[in-house]
Structure formats: C-alpha cells, structure tokens
Write a protein that holds these residues in place. Sequence first.
Motif, PDB file in Angstrom:
ATOM      1  N   THR A  75       5.827  11.548  -1.793  1.00 50.35           N
ATOM      2  CA  THR A  75       5.877  10.216  -1.489  1.00 50.35           C
ATOM      3  C   THR A  75       5.485   9.296  -2.549  1.00 50.35           C
ATOM      4  O   THR A  75       4.570   9.590  -3.238  1.00 50.35           O
ATOM      5  CB  THR A  75       5.553   9.717  -0.178  1.00 50.35           C
ATOM      6  N   THR A  76       6.230   8.146  -2.878  1.00 49.28           N
ATOM      7  CA  THR A  76       6.139   7.051  -3.918  1.00 49.28           C
ATOM      8  C   THR A  76       5.317   6.236  -2.926  1.00 49.28           C
ATOM      9  O   THR A  76       5.800   5.567  -2.017  1.00 49.28           O
ATOM     10  CB  THR A  76       7.063   6.606  -4.642  1.00 49.28           C
ATOM     11  N   THR A  77       4.125   5.689  -3.616  1.00 42.35           N
ATOM     12  CA  THR A  77       3.183   4.803  -2.731  1.00 42.35           C
ATOM     13  C   THR A  77       3.263   3.448  -3.661  1.00 42.35           C
ATOM     14  O   THR A  77       3.659   3.404  -4.850  1.00 42.35           O
ATOM     15  CB  THR A  77       1.784   5.399  -2.602  1.00 42.35           C
ATOM     16  N   ALA A 111      -2.236   2.057  -4.220  1.00 40.82           N
ATOM     17  CA  ALA A 111      -2.524   3.235  -3.635  1.00 40.82           C
ATOM     18  C   ALA A 111      -2.642   4.382  -4.870  1.00 40.82           C
ATOM     19  O   ALA A 111      -1.779   4.325  -5.662  1.00 40.82           O
ATOM     20  CB  ALA A 111      -1.674   3.567  -2.606  1.00 40.82           C
ATOM     21  N   PRO A 112      -3.395   5.109  -4.749  1.00 39.55           N
ATOM     22  CA  PRO A 112      -3.516   6.493  -5.830  1.00 39.55           C
ATOM     23  C   PRO A 112      -2.169   7.347  -5.597  1.00 39.55           C
ATOM     24  O   PRO A 112      -1.404   7.352  -4.516  1.00 39.55           O
ATOM     25  CB  PRO A 112      -4.660   7.147  -5.351  1.00 39.55           C
ATOM     26  N   ASP A 113      -1.771   8.145  -6.567  1.00 36.00           N
ATOM     27  CA  ASP A 113      -0.975   9.013  -6.178  1.00 36.00           C
ATOM     28  C   ASP A 113      -1.298  10.144  -5.289  1.00 36.00           C
ATOM     29  O   ASP A 113      -2.260  10.789  -5.243  1.00 36.00           O
ATOM     30  CB  ASP A 113      -0.889   9.840  -7.589  1.00 36.00           C
ATOM     31  N   PRO A 114      -0.120  10.438  -4.203  1.00 38.41           N
ATOM     32  CA  PRO A 114      -0.673  11.081  -2.852  1.00 38.41           C
ATOM     33  C   PRO A 114      -0.609  12.600  -3.389  1.00 38.41           C
ATOM     34  O   PRO A 114      -1.124  13.675  -2.682  1.00 38.41           O
ATOM     35  CB  PRO A 114       0.547  10.840  -2.070  1.00 38.41           C
ATOM     36  N   SER A 115      -0.248  12.926  -4.468  1.00 34.92           N
ATOM     37  CA  SER A 115      -0.187  14.507  -4.921  1.00 34.92           C
ATOM     38  C   SER A 115      -1.584  14.861  -5.299  1.00 34.92           C
ATOM     39  O   SER A 115      -1.815  16.234  -5.140  1.00 34.92           O
ATOM     40  CB  SER A 115       0.849  14.777  -5.852  1.00 34.92           C
TER      41      SER A 115
END
Length: 147
Positions: free
Chosen positions: A107-109, A113-117
């Motif tokens: 997902t693009t946040t 917010a940080p990178d969810p990966s």
Amino acid sequence: MQLLLDVMCGGLVAYLRICNYDTADAGDRGLEADDDLLAVARDEGRTVVTRDVELAGRADEAILLESREVDAQLAELDAAGLDLSPAAEPAFCGRCNGPLADVDPATTTPAYAPDPSGVEMWVCRDCGQYFWRGSHWDRVVATLSEI
C-alpha cells in the motif's frame, strides 16, 4: 471492558487504547454535563473513569481515581485490576477509537507514515489515520512498563 473517560482523565486515552481497551473520551465527544456522560455510559455499556466522587456514585459502573498525574492514574487503574499490557495487535485508533485494520505492505501511505513494506502498520477504518510502532508507541510502552 469498554471505558468512558471524563474530561479529568482524558490523558489516559492513548495508554488505554494501546492496551486494547475500547476507550471513549468525554472531551472528544463534547460530553460536558454529567447527565449526558452517564447516558452515553449506560447506552454503550461503558465503565466511567473519573476523579469526580459524585459522578462515580451515580454511574452504573465506575472506576474512581484520586490522582491528577497520568502516571499515578495508571497505577490506580492497575490496582483496580486493569491489564495495562501493550497489545501485540492494536485494535483501536489512538485518535478516534475506531477499529484498526492491517495495512498491506504494498500500500502507498501518506507522507507522514513510513513505508509499510518495512514496518507493521494499521489504518483506522473510521478516520483513516495510520499507526505503527514508532517513538510515540515506545514512550507509551516505557511508561506502562514502570507501572
């Protein structure tokens, strides 16, 4: 347990939500009059958390706190039997108390917010706020560990 904090105990909201308590805040809901607060507590089956002796006496279920400081109030809640362990999987939004959902790593946040990966994240289904275990979480956990 579902809780309703009166305005004198609003500083506890983030701590209780991180411990997976469904926690409504009278200040957020504009509940200024005791009768209104008590009606919401009855309608939603919530335990009132307050420093007001008279209000606690009128509530169906209440936890009466004496302290003004958040750390001391947390200790009182612990003594009253609330489990103040941070949740492994948070369920409630720290901002609005809405339900949280896992964020897919692809997902693009938003920019804040940080990178969810690279980090486990949740998003509120009601207000859209994103959450992760960052410095705020660490500060809350540190405070809870001292109780």
